[in-house]
Design an enzyme around this catalytic site. Sequence first.
Site, PDB file in Angstrom:
ATOM      1  N   SER A 164      36.042  37.969  46.966  1.00 32.12           N
ATOM      2  CA  SER A 164      37.150  38.731  46.393  1.00 32.12           C
ATOM      3  C   SER A 164      37.390  39.948  47.279  1.00 32.12           C
ATOM      4  O   SER A 164      36.508  40.338  48.059  1.00 32.12           O
ATOM      5  CB  SER A 164      36.802  39.180  44.969  1.00 32.12           C
ATOM      6  OG  SER A 164      37.732  40.134  44.488  1.00 32.12           O
ATOM      7  N   TYR A 176      30.687  42.428  38.531  1.00 30.28           N
ATOM      8  CA  TYR A 176      31.619  41.630  39.322  1.00 30.28           C
ATOM      9  C   TYR A 176      31.627  42.061  40.785  1.00 30.28           C
ATOM     10  O   TYR A 176      31.442  41.246  41.697  1.00 30.28           O
ATOM     11  CB  TYR A 176      33.024  41.703  38.743  1.00 30.28           C
ATOM     12  CG  TYR A 176      34.006  40.794  39.453  1.00 30.28           C
ATOM     13  CD1 TYR A 176      33.996  39.418  39.226  1.00 30.28           C
ATOM     14  CD2 TYR A 176      34.919  41.295  40.375  1.00 30.28           C
ATOM     15  CE1 TYR A 176      34.864  38.577  39.890  1.00 30.28           C
ATOM     16  CE2 TYR A 176      35.794  40.463  41.042  1.00 30.28           C
ATOM     17  CZ  TYR A 176      35.766  39.102  40.796  1.00 30.28           C
ATOM     18  OH  TYR A 176      36.636  38.275  41.469  1.00 30.28           O
TER      19      TYR A 176
END
Length: 309
Positions: A164, A176
């Site tokens: 990401s 995350y």
Amino acid sequence: MWFWLLAFLGFYFLFRWYWYRQILQNLTDKYVFITGCDSGFGNLLARQLDEQGLRVLAACLTQRGIEQLKEATSQRLQTIILDVTDSENVAAAASWVKQQVGDRGLWGLVNNAGIASPMAPNGWLTKNDFCKILNVNLVGMIDVTLSLLPLIRKAKGRIVNVSSVFGRISFVGGGYNISKYGVEAFSDSLRRELCSFGVKVCIIEPGAFKTPITDLKYIEETIQQIWSCLPEEIKESYGQASYDNYLKNQHRTLNARSSKLTLVTDCMEHALTAVHPHTRYSAGWDAKLFYLPFSYLPTSVADFLSLMQ
């Protein structure tokens, strides 16, 4: 002088364009195993590669995900239930893949399975909140990769890991960002290790896209639940304004998500089918024009701009 410089640049970009557009032959003989195919990028990629004639082995978390995927694909596509956090399940899936591919080995592995919640300021979270994400996005991905590595080495294939833009910069707390930084580190070390085996490792770094794991309603409900369960001492320390501002920032970021998931799956497909794949793929204009340039700023400048949000 300027003429030759422009001519050189023109030749360079033309060569680069030609170099990366070359596609492998005999794609219909190649097997690709994809995790997280219930929805989002994994589901779309499985359908996309199936249309291209590749032999897709799709791993879903639920039976419903399998049924829906089978309805939308050809009989070539094979499915299996997989929870990447369950090592016994991962081992069984690896054995199943070996039976499917036989002596040819596994050409492609796409580590796509992932979750984004719970996402909140670090001081609101517990160790278990971090572990919930890390076990899926990082430890589970490593487990799947190591289990299938002998088959990938045999085929001199490809490993495509979904990271990401938040594997480069951290705007929010929780597991995350940490998990995606870990994906980047694992992928870099793996790429250098497997180079001598003819295996290529590619990293996909999407920006913000509309997938089930970034569902605005679910993320807001999760944040509200976390806040409501905090001890009063912590609430008073952070203050109601901090909570309201955090929700507002999440709402603003998620409202800017792109619905064009093919921007990501096209990168994945290129990584699997191109003769000369990229090491990293930045998917989405927000990734290219904001997040990646932001990640190259001096830390003091990046911190200052982050605090202005």
